[in-house]
Write an enzyme that holds these catalytic residues in place. Structure first.
Site, PDB file in Angstrom:
ATOM      1  N   ASP A   1      14.910   0.152   2.397  1.00  0.00           N
ATOM      2  CA  ASP A   1      15.330  -0.166   3.503  1.00  0.00           C
ATOM      3  C   ASP A   1      16.280  -0.875   2.816  1.00  0.00           C
ATOM      4  O   ASP A   1      17.619  -0.905   2.673  1.00  0.00           O
ATOM      5  CB  ASP A   1      14.469  -0.340   4.396  1.00  0.00           C
ATOM      6  CG  ASP A   1      15.866  -0.894   5.819  1.00  0.00           C
ATOM      7  OD1 ASP A   1      16.873  -0.029   5.934  1.00  0.00           O
ATOM      8  OD2 ASP A   1      14.157  -1.509   6.820  1.00  0.00           O
TER       9      ASP A   1
ATOM     10  N   ARG B   1      -0.616   6.992   7.318  1.00  0.00           N
ATOM     11  CA  ARG B   1      -0.943   6.795   5.697  1.00  0.00           C
ATOM     12  C   ARG B   1      -1.160   7.741   6.052  1.00  0.00           C
ATOM     13  O   ARG B   1      -1.107   9.037   4.725  1.00  0.00           O
ATOM     14  CB  ARG B   1      -0.929   5.870   5.127  1.00  0.00           C
ATOM     15  CG  ARG B   1      -0.557   4.749   5.479  1.00  0.00           C
ATOM     16  CD  ARG B   1      -1.079   3.559   4.853  1.00  0.00           C
ATOM     17  NE  ARG B   1      -1.350   2.354   3.993  1.00  0.00           N
ATOM     18  CZ  ARG B   1      -0.081   0.810   4.607  1.00  0.00           C
ATOM     19  NH1 ARG B   1       1.239   2.002   4.081  1.00  0.00           N
ATOM     20  NH2 ARG B   1       0.087   0.021   4.909  1.00  0.00           N
TER      21      ARG B   1
ATOM     22  N   LYS C   1       1.021  -1.363   0.300  1.00  0.00           N
ATOM     23  CA  LYS C   1       0.183  -0.041  -0.047  1.00  0.00           C
ATOM     24  C   LYS C   1       0.632   1.056  -0.152  1.00  0.00           C
ATOM     25  O   LYS C   1       0.804   2.513  -0.418  1.00  0.00           O
ATOM     26  CB  LYS C   1      -1.044   0.269   0.987  1.00  0.00           C
ATOM     27  CG  LYS C   1      -1.605  -1.380   1.700  1.00  0.00           C
ATOM     28  CD  LYS C   1      -3.054  -0.916   2.971  1.00  0.00           C
ATOM     29  CE  LYS C   1      -3.014  -2.060   3.084  1.00  0.00           C
ATOM     30  NZ  LYS C   1      -3.807  -2.226   4.571  1.00  0.00           N
ATOM     31  N   GLY C   2       1.829   1.529   0.835  1.00  0.00           N
ATOM     32  CA  GLY C   2       2.931   1.785   0.770  1.00  0.00           C
ATOM     33  C   GLY C   2       3.322   3.640  -0.353  1.00  0.00           C
ATOM     34  O   GLY C   2       2.935   5.060  -0.016  1.00  0.00           O
TER      35      GLY C   2
ATOM     36  N   GLU D   1       7.965   3.044  -5.008  1.00  0.00           N
ATOM     37  CA  GLU D   1       8.170   2.206  -4.111  1.00  0.00           C
ATOM     38  C   GLU D   1       7.953   3.740  -2.944  1.00  0.00           C
ATOM     39  O   GLU D   1       8.612   4.266  -3.713  1.00  0.00           O
ATOM     40  CB  GLU D   1       9.487   1.793  -3.576  1.00  0.00           C
ATOM     41  CG  GLU D   1       9.595   0.691  -3.869  1.00  0.00           C
ATOM     42  CD  GLU D   1       8.232  -0.051  -2.656  1.00  0.00           C
ATOM     43  OE1 GLU D   1       7.112   0.642  -2.381  1.00  0.00           O
ATOM     44  OE2 GLU D   1       8.619  -1.750  -1.892  1.00  0.00           O
TER      45      GLU D   1
ATOM     46  N   ASP E   1       3.725   3.413   6.764  1.00  0.00           N
ATOM     47  CA  ASP E   1       2.524   3.335   8.077  1.00  0.00           C
ATOM     48  C   ASP E   1       3.271   2.839   9.248  1.00  0.00           C
ATOM     49  O   ASP E   1       4.725   2.503   8.487  1.00  0.00           O
ATOM     50  CB  ASP E   1       1.794   2.044   7.561  1.00  0.00           C
ATOM     51  CG  ASP E   1       2.398   0.637   7.683  1.00  0.00           C
ATOM     52  OD1 ASP E   1       3.490   0.942   6.145  1.00  0.00           O
ATOM     53  OD2 ASP E   1       1.876  -0.374   8.091  1.00  0.00           O
TER      54      ASP E   1
HETATM   55  P1  IMP Z   1      13.354  -3.450   2.803  1.00  0.00           P
HETATM   56  O1  IMP Z   1      12.744  -4.665   1.515  1.00  0.00           O
HETATM   57  O2  IMP Z   1      14.018  -3.707   3.697  1.00  0.00           O
HETATM   58  O3  IMP Z   1      13.302  -3.091   1.650  1.00  0.00           O
HETATM   59  O4  IMP Z   1      11.601  -2.598   3.495  1.00  0.00           O
HETATM   60  C1  IMP Z   1      10.936  -2.141   2.326  1.00  0.00           C
HETATM   61  C2  IMP Z   1       9.959  -2.385   3.073  1.00  0.00           C
HETATM   62  O5  IMP Z   1       9.793  -2.228   4.293  1.00  0.00           O
HETATM   63  C3  IMP Z   1       9.293  -1.056   2.490  1.00  0.00           C
HETATM   64  O6  IMP Z   1       8.393  -1.105   1.598  1.00  0.00           O
HETATM   65  C4  IMP Z   1       8.524   0.009   3.494  1.00  0.00           C
HETATM   66  O7  IMP Z   1       6.824  -1.837   3.279  1.00  0.00           O
HETATM   67  C5  IMP Z   1       8.968  -1.027   4.800  1.00  0.00           C
HETATM   68  N1  IMP Z   1       9.422   0.178   5.432  1.00  0.00           N
HETATM   69  C6  IMP Z   1      11.083   0.285   5.944  1.00  0.00           C
HETATM   70  N2  IMP Z   1      11.666   1.229   6.168  1.00  0.00           N
HETATM   71  C7  IMP Z   1      10.258   1.537   6.705  1.00  0.00           C
HETATM   72  C8  IMP Z   1      10.093   3.428   7.198  1.00  0.00           C
HETATM   73  O8  IMP Z   1      10.376   3.605   7.626  1.00  0.00           O
HETATM   74  N3  IMP Z   1       8.901   3.492   7.303  1.00  0.00           N
HETATM   75  C9  IMP Z   1       7.703   2.813   6.965  1.00  0.00           C
HETATM   76  N4  IMP Z   1       8.335   1.554   6.282  1.00  0.00           N
HETATM   77  C10 IMP Z   1       9.267   0.945   6.739  1.00  0.00           C
HETATM   78 MG    MG Z   2       6.178  -0.252   1.405  1.00  0.00          MG
END
Ligand code: IMP
Ligand code: MG
Length: 169
Positions: A96, A158, A37-38, A92, A152
């Site tokens: 992270d 959101r 959803k982000g 996206e 979120d």
């Molecule tokens: P990754 O797989 O570690 O790159 O994380 C990506 C997903 O984690 C994003 O699509 C978000 O849904 C969630 N996420 C990571 N960091 C944050 C943050 O600081 N705030 C909110 N959601 C986050």
């Molecule tokens: Mg996301």
């Protein structure tokens, strides 16, 4: 809530990214794929600055354990457009560790798009575990938990028009 990025900063950045997409995809007809959803708030603002013809679609990603950053994700709603031989831009909210986007890219690559680019509003590059090529990055941010403007914490916040730092309270 401490503010990380004010509304006007986000607004300017979104317009800049769209201008670059308008240039890079001139005479093309890309498919813009928002990750739910982000990304829905960022995506809806972004596409209103895009002047080239585009098609819009969404992929819904869910985490098994409520912690998206674990990278243990599944595709809970698929695209409705066939992206074979299409130029695809994945939108996206935040990257992270890179695990989620790398899962998405591997999945989309099996469908043989002509090109595949990633556009993310936020990038936490200090936490990267999986290296992923990012074509469009709005803001590089430190390792904080960002909420608002689509992002979120447990499905809350959101709706904030700015991006804040969730402080755990
Ligand atoms: P990754 O797989 O570690 O790159 O994380 C990506 C997903 O984690 C994003 O699509 C978000 O849904 C969630 N996420 C990571 N960091 C944050 C943050 O600081 N705030 C909110 N959601 C986050
Ligand atoms: Mg996301």
């Amino acid at each position: 809530m401490n503010i990380l990025l004010e509304e006007y900063l986000i607004k300017d950045k979104v317009a800049q990214i769209a201008a670059q997409i308008n240039d890079d995809y001139m005479n093309k007809n890309p498919v813009i794929v928002g990750i739910l959803k982000g990304a829905f708030v960022f995506m809806s603002d972004l596409i209103r600055h895009i002047e080239i013809p585009v098609e819009i679609d969404f992929l819904c990603i869910s985490s098994y354990n409520g912690k998206a950053s674990s990278g243990v994700v599944r595709l809970s709603n698929d695209l409705s457009i066939n992206i074979e031989d299409r130029d695809v831009i994945v939108v996206e909210d935040i990257i992270d560790s890179g695990r989620t986007i790398s899962f998405i890219l591997s999945n989309l690559e099996t469908r043989h798009p002509r090109s595949l680019a990633v556009c993310t509003l936020l990038n936490k590059n200090e936490d990267r575990v999986v290296d992923v090529p990012l074509t469009y990055v709005g803001f590089n941010i430190p390792s904080v938990f960002a909420v608002g403007y689509g992002l979120d914490h447990k499905n809350q916040y959101r709706n904030l028009p700015y991006i804040g730092v969730f402080d755990g309270s």
